[in-house]
Design a protein around this motif. Structure first.
Motif, PDB file in Angstrom:
ATOM      1  N   ALA A 181     -14.477  12.615  -9.070  1.00  0.00           N
ATOM      2  CA  ALA A 181     -13.901  12.102  -7.827  1.00  0.00           C
ATOM      3  C   ALA A 181     -13.354  10.689  -8.008  1.00  0.00           C
ATOM      4  CB  ALA A 181     -14.948  12.118  -6.722  1.00  0.00           C
ATOM      5  N   VAL A 182     -12.179  10.465  -7.445  1.00  0.00           N
ATOM      6  CA  VAL A 182     -11.598   9.126  -7.401  1.00  0.00           C
ATOM      7  C   VAL A 182     -12.093   8.464  -6.122  1.00  0.00           C
ATOM      8  CG1 VAL A 182      -9.469   7.789  -7.282  1.00  0.00           C
ATOM      9  CG2 VAL A 182      -9.577   9.841  -8.709  1.00  0.00           C
ATOM     10  N   GLU A 183     -12.670   7.279  -6.259  1.00  0.00           N
ATOM     11  CA  GLU A 183     -13.305   6.623  -5.123  1.00  0.00           C
ATOM     12  C   GLU A 183     -12.635   5.293  -4.808  1.00  0.00           C
ATOM     13  OE1 GLU A 183     -17.338   6.277  -6.328  1.00  0.00           O
ATOM     14  OE2 GLU A 183     -17.801   8.389  -5.978  1.00  0.00           O
ATOM     15  N   VAL A 184     -12.888   4.833  -3.593  1.00  0.00           N
ATOM     16  CA  VAL A 184     -12.372   3.527  -3.178  1.00  0.00           C
ATOM     17  C   VAL A 184     -12.919   2.448  -4.112  1.00  0.00           C
ATOM     18  CG1 VAL A 184     -12.380   1.811  -1.336  1.00  0.00           C
ATOM     19  CG2 VAL A 184     -12.131   4.234  -0.777  1.00  0.00           C
ATOM     20  N   THR A 189     -14.575  27.517  -1.080  1.00  0.00           N
ATOM     21  CA  THR A 189     -13.875  28.622  -1.740  1.00  0.00           C
ATOM     22  C   THR A 189     -13.652  28.385  -3.229  1.00  0.00           C
ATOM     23  OG1 THR A 189     -11.680  27.689  -1.279  1.00  0.00           O
ATOM     24  CG2 THR A 189     -12.678  29.080   0.419  1.00  0.00           C
ATOM     25  N   GLY A 190     -13.712  27.116  -3.660  1.00  0.00           N
ATOM     26  CA  GLY A 190     -13.441  26.807  -5.060  1.00  0.00           C
ATOM     27  C   GLY A 190     -11.965  26.763  -5.385  1.00  0.00           C
ATOM     28  N   ALA A 191     -11.117  26.937  -4.367  1.00  0.00           N
ATOM     29  CA  ALA A 191      -9.672  26.924  -4.596  1.00  0.00           C
ATOM     30  C   ALA A 191      -9.187  25.500  -4.854  1.00  0.00           C
ATOM     31  CB  ALA A 191      -8.953  27.505  -3.381  1.00  0.00           C
ATOM     32  N   ASN A 192      -8.107  25.397  -5.618  1.00  0.00           N
ATOM     33  CA  ASN A 192      -7.520  24.094  -5.904  1.00  0.00           C
ATOM     34  C   ASN A 192      -6.839  23.544  -4.655  1.00  0.00           C
ATOM     35  OD1 ASN A 192      -8.333  24.274  -8.565  1.00  0.00           O
ATOM     36  ND2 ASN A 192      -6.391  25.154  -9.266  1.00  0.00           N
ATOM     37  N   THR A 193      -7.067  22.276  -4.392  1.00  0.00           N
ATOM     38  CA  THR A 193      -6.441  21.617  -3.246  1.00  0.00           C
ATOM     39  C   THR A 193      -5.836  20.295  -3.724  1.00  0.00           C
ATOM     40  OG1 THR A 193      -8.561  20.591  -2.657  1.00  0.00           O
ATOM     41  CG2 THR A 193      -8.026  22.672  -1.587  1.00  0.00           C
ATOM     42  N   THR A 194      -5.604  19.404  -2.802  1.00  0.00           N
ATOM     43  CA  THR A 194      -5.028  18.102  -3.155  1.00  0.00           C
ATOM     44  C   THR A 194      -5.914  16.979  -2.639  1.00  0.00           C
ATOM     45  OG1 THR A 194      -3.706  18.056  -1.132  1.00  0.00           O
ATOM     46  CG2 THR A 194      -2.672  18.993  -3.095  1.00  0.00           C
ATOM     47  N   VAL A 195      -5.790  15.827  -3.269  1.00  0.00           N
ATOM     48  CA  VAL A 195      -6.504  14.640  -2.823  1.00  0.00           C
ATOM     49  C   VAL A 195      -5.467  13.584  -2.460  1.00  0.00           C
ATOM     50  CG1 VAL A 195      -6.739  13.799  -5.206  1.00  0.00           C
ATOM     51  CG2 VAL A 195      -8.232  12.909  -3.428  1.00  0.00           C
ATOM     52  N   ASN A 196      -5.664  12.958  -1.319  1.00  0.00           N
ATOM     53  CA  ASN A 196      -4.748  11.923  -0.845  1.00  0.00           C
ATOM     54  C   ASN A 196      -5.347  10.550  -1.144  1.00  0.00           C
ATOM     55  OD1 ASN A 196      -2.888  13.827   0.390  1.00  0.00           O
ATOM     56  ND2 ASN A 196      -4.465  14.127   1.949  1.00  0.00           N
ATOM     57  N   VAL A 197      -4.586   9.736  -1.820  1.00  0.00           N
ATOM     58  CA  VAL A 197      -5.067   8.438  -2.281  1.00  0.00           C
ATOM     59  C   VAL A 197      -4.091   7.352  -1.845  1.00  0.00           C
ATOM     60  CG1 VAL A 197      -5.671   7.047  -4.305  1.00  0.00           C
ATOM     61  CG2 VAL A 197      -6.167   9.498  -4.287  1.00  0.00           C
ATOM     62  N   LEU A 227       0.850  -1.183   0.000  1.00  0.00           N
ATOM     63  CA  LEU A 227       0.000   0.000   0.000  1.00  0.00           C
ATOM     64  C   LEU A 227       0.889   1.237   0.000  1.00  0.00           C
ATOM     65  CD1 LEU A 227      -2.766  -0.965   2.608  1.00  0.00           C
ATOM     66  CD2 LEU A 227      -2.998  -0.839   0.120  1.00  0.00           C
ATOM     67  N   VAL A 228       0.652   2.128  -0.949  1.00  0.00           N
ATOM     68  CA  VAL A 228       1.459   3.339  -1.069  1.00  0.00           C
ATOM     69  C   VAL A 228       0.523   4.544  -1.096  1.00  0.00           C
ATOM     70  CG1 VAL A 228       3.131   4.608  -2.464  1.00  0.00           C
ATOM     71  CG2 VAL A 228       3.253   2.113  -2.336  1.00  0.00           C
ATOM     72  N   GLY A 229       0.846   5.553  -0.302  1.00  0.00           N
ATOM     73  CA  GLY A 229       0.052   6.774  -0.278  1.00  0.00           C
ATOM     74  C   GLY A 229       0.630   7.816  -1.218  1.00  0.00           C
ATOM     75  N   ILE A 230      -0.240   8.472  -1.966  1.00  0.00           N
ATOM     76  CA  ILE A 230       0.194   9.531  -2.879  1.00  0.00           C
ATOM     77  C   ILE A 230      -0.716  10.742  -2.698  1.00  0.00           C
ATOM     78  CG2 ILE A 230       1.149   7.922  -4.573  1.00  0.00           C
ATOM     79  CD1 ILE A 230      -1.341   8.241  -6.229  1.00  0.00           C
ATOM     80  N   THR A 246      -7.571   2.030  -2.446  1.00  0.00           N
ATOM     81  CA  THR A 246      -8.128   1.436  -1.227  1.00  0.00           C
ATOM     82  C   THR A 246      -8.663   2.480  -0.254  1.00  0.00           C
ATOM     83  OG1 THR A 246      -5.970   1.407  -0.127  1.00  0.00           O
ATOM     84  CG2 THR A 246      -6.573  -0.539  -1.424  1.00  0.00           C
ATOM     85  N   SER A 247      -8.223   3.719  -0.384  1.00  0.00           N
ATOM     86  CA  SER A 247      -8.782   4.789   0.443  1.00  0.00           C
ATOM     87  C   SER A 247      -8.497   6.127  -0.228  1.00  0.00           C
ATOM     88  CB  SER A 247      -8.197   4.776   1.865  1.00  0.00           C
ATOM     89  OG  SER A 247      -6.833   5.147   1.844  1.00  0.00           O
ATOM     90  N   THR A 248      -9.311   7.110   0.104  1.00  0.00           N
ATOM     91  CA  THR A 248      -9.131   8.441  -0.469  1.00  0.00           C
ATOM     92  C   THR A 248      -9.717   9.483   0.476  1.00  0.00           C
ATOM     93  OG1 THR A 248      -9.671   9.875  -2.358  1.00  0.00           O
ATOM     94  CG2 THR A 248     -11.259   8.161  -1.796  1.00  0.00           C
TER      95      THR A 248
END
Length: 240
Positions: free
Chosen positions: A148-151, A191-199, A134-137, A180-182
């Motif tokens: 959206a990227v989903e489990v 706010t509509g600002a760009n953020t990050t998603v952890n997967v 399992l690797v987190g990115i 496996t998780s997000t």
């Protein structure tokens, strides 16, 4: 002049000849009553037999574990995920409702769909199968689909050249990884600002170092694949 007897007119008051044979008399009410009574008795007996059969079969019914909503592979089971349903007859290896506590904190080995009854082979204690990692990115806006990227999704991980690297080429470093998780989203809902998603992705152990290095260097692009694409490695024994 004489007339034959066949042409003579019928005498007044003479009775017409009766047709040959005798007519069948319809049964009267008194004759029908015994038959109707017998039919009623037969119907009552059939109804009683059917009720008895239903009662006997209902006594064989048991409650088994089913799921309320679709559960993706690698999902950690909670009490709220489970519901019960009753079945009768051959139930194979289905998990009894009375044994549901044994499924808590287990991980699903593949997709389980709403209303589906489950067996122990649908779950595992270890979210990481043999030979997997399992690797987190962390993926920024513009490096993952807006959808959206989903489990349970299968994604392709592509390494792109760093901003200060000239002449580099993009390379696929994980062709089919299971999510496996997000957490998070690419856009802030307020706010509509760009953020990050952890997967977190499940990949073969042999690819873990390369993927982890690209994730740390922030040179990864995540590509979402079709549902029909099988991951390189999975908790589901039948999918490996």
């Amino acid at each position: 002049m004489s007339f034959s007897s066949s042409n003579r007119p019928q005498a007044a008051g003479a009775r017409a000849a009766k047709p040959s044979g005798t007519g069948r008399r319809l049964p009267g009410n008194r004759e029908r009553r015994p038959a109707l009574a017998a039919l009623a008795v037969i119907l009552i007996l059939l109804g009683a037999a059917g009720s008895t059969l239903i009662a006997l079969r209902s006594g064989d019914r048991q409650y088994f574990v089913a799921v309320k909503e679709n559960l993706p592979p690698g999902h950690k089971v909670e009490d709220k995920d489970l519901t019960r349903g009753d079945l009768a007859g051959a139930t194979g290896t289905l998990v009894l409702w009375s044994d549901r506590a044994a499924l808590k904190d287990q991980y699903t080995t593949g997709w389980i769909y709403a209303g589906q009854f489950v067996s122990k082979k649908n779950f595992t204690n270890d979210p990481v199968p043999e030979g997997g990692a399992l690797v987190g990115i962390s993926v920024e806006s513009g490096r993952a689909p807006a959808e959206a990227v989903e489990v349970g999704d299968v994604v392709r991980l592509v390494r792109i050249p760093a901003a200060n690297q000239d002449g580099g080429q993009a390379a696929v470093i994980a062709p089919a990884a299971r999510v496996t998780s997000t957490t998070g989203s690419l856009t802030d809902g307020k706010t509509g600002a760009n953020t990050t998603v952890n997967v977190t992705v499940l990949i073969p152990d042999s690819r873990a170092t390369t993927v982890a290095a690209a994730a740390a260097a922030k040179t990864l692009v995540l590509v979402k694949l079709a549902d029909s694409v099988k991951p390189e490695i999975s908790n589901d024994p039948g999918a490996r």
